[in-house]
Design an enzyme around this catalytic site. Sequence first.
Site, PDB file in Angstrom:
ATOM      1  CE  LYS A 120      -1.775   2.794   2.885  1.00 56.64           C
ATOM      2  NZ  LYS A 120      -1.756   4.041   2.066  1.00 56.64           N
ATOM      3  CD  GLU A 169      13.318   5.096   7.480  1.00 57.07           C
ATOM      4  OE1 GLU A 169      13.428   6.028   8.314  1.00 57.07           O
ATOM      5  OE2 GLU A 169      13.089   5.272   6.282  1.00 57.07           O
ATOM      6  CB  CYS A 228      13.264  10.051   7.497  1.00 58.36           C
ATOM      7  SG  CYS A 228      14.071   8.738   6.545  1.00 58.36           S
ATOM      8  CD  GLU A 259      10.833  13.862  10.495  1.00 59.88           C
ATOM      9  OE1 GLU A 259      11.640  13.284   9.743  1.00 59.88           O
ATOM     10  OE2 GLU A 259       9.852  13.288  11.009  1.00 59.88           O
TER      11      GLU A 259
END
Length: 473
Positions: free
Chosen positions: A170, A245, A279, A378
């Site tokens: 997905k 992750e 990331c 972040e």
Amino acid sequence: MADATRFYIDGAWVAPSTGTQADIINPADRSVVGQVALGGPDDAKAAIAAAKAAFPAWSATSREERLAYLEAINATLIARAHEIGDAIMAEMGAPIGLARGAQAGSGPQHFGEVIRVLRDYPFEVPMGSTLLQREAIGVCVLITPWNWPMNQIATKVAPALAAGCTMVLKPSEVAPLDAAILAEIIDAAGVPKGVFNLVHGAGPDIGNALTGHPDVDMVSFTGSTRAGIAIATKAAPTIKRVALELGGKSANIILPDADFAKAIPASVRGCMLNTGQSCNAPTRLLVPRDRLAEVEALASAAAAAIRVGMPADNPDIGPVANAAQHARVIALIDQACAEGTRLLCGGSTPPAGLEQGLFVAPTIFTDVPPDALIAREEVFGPVLAIIPYDTVDQAIEIANDSPYGLSGYVWGADKDSARAVARRLRTGMVHLNGAGLDSAAPFGGYKMSGNGREWGRFGLEEFLEIKSIYGGA
């Protein structure tokens, strides 16, 4: 353009169970470039059932059979690289050079590395009188993000196929087109039906049905820490393996003996790459306090040299990938300014002439306290925080004072000293003096940046169970 309004289930292109669709938006000009079907629980169940039925035969295939399929897929990924790159440029706004290069190129990069590993991987090894057997874990759900779409798909699909697993992919509903192309490639390669299945949809609608299903043995997810927590919680009742992750706020320590004229511009460019939507981006720049003015001058010049523009014109950075993320980036910049954090360059005003798209100018805050919002959140946009330090020990303490632990960066003339600093960072990866990633080495992080590792041999082993056959050696 690839078709994301159909699903690939049990070796066939099928209509979704729901008639719901969403527009795929080009963030450069907010035009509609296609539609994506938003599936539901029935689609999830059908895809999982197909993967479950295919698992016994696929897991029993030989190494050579799986290698042949992987090599066929890889060859076509290379042949269709420009098409994949153009899809990525349209769906998430990567500049054409980046889209056709690193973005599309990450597919063959990871498939090629998995092929290399699989050729002589020891699935059975003796340990005294015991035979250790590594075998496919089973049915896997693979959920991938929009920022490096083909990269994250390839780092999951390639090792899952190599291990003998069956799967349901997905991809992000924001950037589904490259995944549809990969499904076409896998279909054309003749991979047996049910081994690979593709569905689209939003997390609450189809994602929950995938991650909580009792017939799923493993979930591999890349995305936000918030979503990773939700997925792990959903998977917990059935004790699945969950590989995550997740986010990062990576510190980049410039040691006093570093070549600042090289390190600072490279650090700014590294933070801004892919419009800051990585990331592992080096978003906290830690520099000696007594050289802050020098750093500010170098960083300002580097940011001013970054070309922001329409992706087809091949700028250095394009737009933020979607409206929701753009709004978040702008809100964090404005909040940092409202809190009195010193803005060195950029800001929330869009670059001149690019107001029609989701663009953000390269933005740098300086003399940032380590506990400031912009130094801890972040942002996932082209935003850098310069944080001064007084001693190297303090720099390491600041770097480690984060809920994240994905990556780190160290620049220094003396490699032994730089390596010593790297050893003290609580992160899954560290780059010394601008060293790039290594597709054979493990990729992943500590703490709230996730668990498990991707890439190369370590990525393959995520999809394997270990069996002890006592007396079998």
